[in-house]
Design a protein around this motif. Structure first.
Motif, mmCIF file in Angstrom:
data_model
loop_
_atom_site.group_PDB
_atom_site.id
_atom_site.type_symbol
_atom_site.label_atom_id
_atom_site.label_comp_id
_atom_site.label_asym_id
_atom_site.label_seq_id
_atom_site.Cartn_x
_atom_site.Cartn_y
_atom_site.Cartn_z
ATOM 1 N N ILE A 164 107.770 95.262 -16.129
ATOM 2 C CA ILE A 164 106.337 94.797 -16.094
ATOM 3 C C ILE A 164 105.932 95.300 -14.890
ATOM 4 C CG2 ILE A 164 105.168 92.489 -15.538
ATOM 5 C CD1 ILE A 164 107.606 90.997 -16.697
ATOM 6 N N TYR A 165 104.578 95.867 -14.880
ATOM 7 C CA TYR A 165 104.199 96.547 -13.672
ATOM 8 C C TYR A 165 102.554 95.834 -13.253
ATOM 9 C CZ TYR A 165 101.199 98.964 -16.966
ATOM 10 O OH TYR A 165 100.257 99.389 -17.930
ATOM 11 N N ASN A 166 102.212 95.985 -11.992
ATOM 12 C CA ASN A 166 100.948 95.764 -11.340
ATOM 13 C C ASN A 166 99.952 96.698 -11.802
ATOM 14 O OD1 ASN A 166 98.836 94.840 -9.656
ATOM 15 N ND2 ASN A 166 100.270 93.863 -8.413
ATOM 16 N N SER A 264 106.244 96.973 -9.471
ATOM 17 C CA SER A 264 106.942 96.796 -10.835
ATOM 18 C C SER A 264 108.345 96.110 -10.648
ATOM 19 C CB SER A 264 107.242 98.263 -11.368
ATOM 20 O OG SER A 264 108.020 99.135 -10.760
ATOM 21 N N LEU A 275 103.096 84.661 -13.624
ATOM 22 C CA LEU A 275 102.169 85.819 -13.210
ATOM 23 C C LEU A 275 100.719 85.464 -13.851
ATOM 24 C CD1 LEU A 275 104.413 88.720 -14.654
ATOM 25 C CD2 LEU A 275 104.190 87.865 -12.146
ATOM 26 N N TYR A 282 98.575 92.164 -14.635
ATOM 27 C CA TYR A 282 99.816 92.836 -15.015
ATOM 28 C C TYR A 282 99.962 93.507 -16.252
ATOM 29 C CZ TYR A 282 100.960 89.101 -18.320
ATOM 30 O OH TYR A 282 100.773 87.958 -19.290
#
Length: 419
Positions: A164-166, A264, A275, A282
């Motif tokens: 998972i990443y920003n 991440s 989130l 995300y």
């Protein structure tokens, strides 16, 4: 110290009461219907009552409610009732002492299938439904609940760790772990991180082991902590630990990512509600590939229905009807839409809404390389041994080779004591 498998034998003996219950609960197998009298004195067939199948679970209310409603909408002669049990594992282990209070089925993860099969609590589902009926189930999900060549679980949905990443901090997620490492080296500073994970927790580091060809334990019940592949994975992974928080604990890494202090994270689907609540921008990406070209390969946890033996024997027709209904792709579609579950039935992904769900579609693709958590009793030993190994290497800076030999020996001895 009492040996675990000896306990299984004792439990299996006491479980005999399960099969001695009077088989009066289900009469509709015979095809006969009860008769009632009319006001005029004439007799006519009475409407047969539906057989109730009780399913214990510890799932979220949204999952349980959706499953109950969907199954009952598909059933004709049977009614399903889901009941929540907070300590489901302990409750199931006690059913041999009071078989009248046992459920007919339970909804749970696959990883304790071996324990319950050895205790004699559960019946293989392949004795109740055919392989043809299960042909649309994703192979990995069926393999997860298979123990000693018998399928003990009908899979409904599965989960695993995700990358998972920003999107505000990482425009393009890395395609390789080497890319990720280079970014971590260049950009980690001032308590801002490129990548975080629970670096000393066995479940979270398993993807690195599997990607290099190592493992915690194999199907022959042999620990693999000192394998060259396992050691290579840990040596490579150790480079990333330098650029992560020292403790590597769940709350630490989750907070850093949720608050936008890490670009991440590798974490589970359970992070998504938090989130969303934090309004984080995300994205979910495929697992990056290791230097050998293989992706990180997480464990999968498969949730499904397991059948208690006495129900299989005393409510056979009703149990078969519930299992047949549970295979219906409509069940997976409903769970996906309401609770973000990745369906075990491959046909469910043809639904437009399910197919465009980023997390679910990513999990579907990952299913090709996911490794089901071992469902053998010996795996209980490996969680503790591997956690100890990781702490020694990643938190205390000990030598990889020496630590691997130490914990391999420890695990092997503990498994031998189970026999």
């Amino acid at each position: 110290m009492k040996k675990l498998l000896s306990l299984f034998v004792v439990a299996a003996l006491t479980l005999g009461g399960l099969t001695s219950c009077a088989k009066q609960e289900e009469k509709n197998d015979s095809g006969k219907k009860p008769v009632k009298s009319t006001a005029a004195g004439k007799s006519e067939p009475a409407k047969a009552e539906k057989t109730t199948i009780t399913v214990w679970h510890s799932a979220d209310a949204s999952i349980a409610d959706t499953l109950e409603k969907k199954l009952n909408s598909l059933l004709k002669n049977t009614k399903v009732k889901l009941e929540r049990k907070e300590n489901l594992s302990d409750s199931l282990k006690l059913v041999s002492n009071d078989p009248k209070s046992a459920p007919d089925m339970f909804l749970w993860a696959h990883d304790k299938v071996g324990v319950f099969a050895e205790m004699g609590i559960i019946e293989p589902v392949n004795k109740l439904i055919s392989d043809d009926q299960m042909k649309d189930l994703i192979p990995m999900t069926l393999a997860a609940g298979t123990y000693k060549k018998e399928k003990y679980q009908l899979p409904l949905y599965f989960e695993s760790l995700l990358f998972i990443y920003n999107k505000d901090l990482m425009k393009n997620p890395p395609k390789t772990t080497d890319e990720l490492l280079a970014a971590a080296k260049a950009e980690t500073k001032d308590n801002k991180y490129v990548f975080v994970e629970q670096h000393s927790t066995s479940y979270c580091i398993a993807p690195w082991l599997h990607g290099f060809g190592g493992y915690m334990i194999n199907s022959e019940k042999k620990p693999g902590l000192n394998l060259p592949e396992t050691q290579k994975a840990l040596e490579y992974h150790k480079q990333f630990v330098k650029y992560m928080p020292a403790d590597g604990e769940y709350n630490t890494v989750t907070t850093l990512f949720t608050e936008g202090k890490s670009a991440s994270i590798i974490g589970g689907p359970w992070l998504i509600p938090g989130l969303k609540a934090a309004k984080l921008n995300y994205g979910i990406a495929p697992m990056p590939k290791l230097p050998n070209g293989e992706p990180l390969k997480p464990f999968s946890g498969v949730q499904g229905l397991q059948v208690v033996k006495q129900a299989a024997e005393n409510k056979t027709a009703a149990v078969k009807e519930v299992l047949a209904a549970a295979i219906n792709p409509e069940v997976g579609i409903a769970l996906a839409k309401v609770a973000n579950c990745a369906p075990a039935n491959s046909q469910a992904y043809k639904d437009a809404e399910v197919g465009k769900n980023e997390m679910i579609s990513t999990l579907r693709e990952m299913a090709k390389t996911l490794v089901p958590m071992p469902n053998i009793p010996e795996m209980d030993v490996m969680w503790g041994a591997t956690d100890g190994l990781l702490a020694e290497i990643n938190k205390n800076g000990k030598d990889v080779a020496g630590s691997c030999e130490k914990y391999q020996k420890q695990a092997t001895e503990q498994i031998a004591n189970m026999k």
